[in-house]
Design an enzyme around this catalytic site. Structure first.
Site, PDB file in Angstrom:
ATOM      1  N   ASP A   1       0.824  -1.210   0.000  1.00  0.00           N
ATOM      2  CA  ASP A   1       0.000   0.000   0.000  1.00  0.00           C
ATOM      3  C   ASP A   1       0.856   1.257   0.000  1.00  0.00           C
ATOM      4  OD1 ASP A   1       0.903  -0.441   2.617  1.00  0.00           O
ATOM      5  OD2 ASP A   1      -1.055  -0.173   3.561  1.00  0.00           O
TER       6      ASP A   1
ATOM      7  N   ARG B   1     -10.270   2.140   5.901  1.00  0.00           N
ATOM      8  CA  ARG B   1      -9.751   1.358   4.766  1.00  0.00           C
ATOM      9  C   ARG B   1     -10.723   1.356   3.591  1.00  0.00           C
ATOM     10  NH1 ARG B   1      -5.278  -1.709   6.545  1.00  0.00           N
ATOM     11  NH2 ARG B   1      -5.411  -2.551   8.662  1.00  0.00           N
TER      12      ARG B   1
END
Ligand code: IMP
Ligand code: MG
Length: 181
Positions: free
Chosen positions: A104, A169
């Site tokens: 990420d 998220r």
């Protein structure tokens, strides 16, 4: 920069809008498809890389497999310590495979530095990194990162997989935490 699309008090400035993520993920998938005509094994790092790898793999046009690793780096919620523990290892050996780690974000680089060392010792044919985001100002170790989505400023980012204490998220864009949160 446009205003935050959400009104959650923790969230500040939008760092990467959803449309930019979509466009850049397509570009990365097309580069990867060109670079790996023989196919590629994506190793996604849980949990932050999940939305990214899901979007990325659907646009890859060469043979593509996926596996997952989960690591925890000891430290505070916003700072990595460099001491990394493997919580979930790969399901299969990677010896002789072309492996692309999908992350990420690279912050200090310490987590990835450890992962690269660990995976290299398993003798893949090739080992490269694709990170959606990078914060170059925060880097503490030099890393070979073949594919990068976006460079972002030195701010804590959440959304599109990235979290603060497991929250945010699910946002479809990347947004900075407010300085005062
Ligand atoms: P590093 O070891 O300092 O490079 O940190 C890597 C990991 O810390 C990433 O995989 C993320 O899980 C987490 N992290 C670092 N910076 C951020 C951020 O700005 N937002 C959310 N998570 C982050
Ligand atoms: Mg995290």
């Amino acid at each position: 920069m446009e205003a935050a699309a959400t009104t959650h008090p923790e969230l500040g400035e939008v760092l990467v809008p959803a449309a930019d993520l979509e466009r850049r993920v397509s570009e990365l998938a097309s580069e990867i498809s060109t670079d790996y005509p023989q196919g590629v094994l994506l190793v996604a790092i849980l949990k932050g890389a999940v939305p990214f790898v899901a979007d990325l793999m659907r646009q890859i046009t060469v043979p593509c497999e996926i596996d997952f690793m989960a690591v925890s780096s000891y430290g505070s919620a916003t700072d990595s310590s460099g001491v990394v523990r493997i919580l979930k290892d790969l399901d299969s050996p990677i010896e002789g495979r072309d492996v692309l780690i999908v992350e990420d974000i690279i912050d200090s680089g310490l987590t990835l530095h450890y992962l690269l060392k660990s995976l290299r010792s398993r003798q893949p044919t090739s080992l490269e990194v694709c990170s959606l985001l990078t914060k170059p100002e925060r880097r503490r170790v030099e890393l070979p990162v073949r594919y990068v989505g976006f460079e972002i400023p030195n701010e804590f980012a959440v959304g599109y997989g990235l979290d603060i204490n497991e929250k945010h998220r699910n946002l479809d864009h990347v947004v900075a935490l407010n300085d005062d949160s």
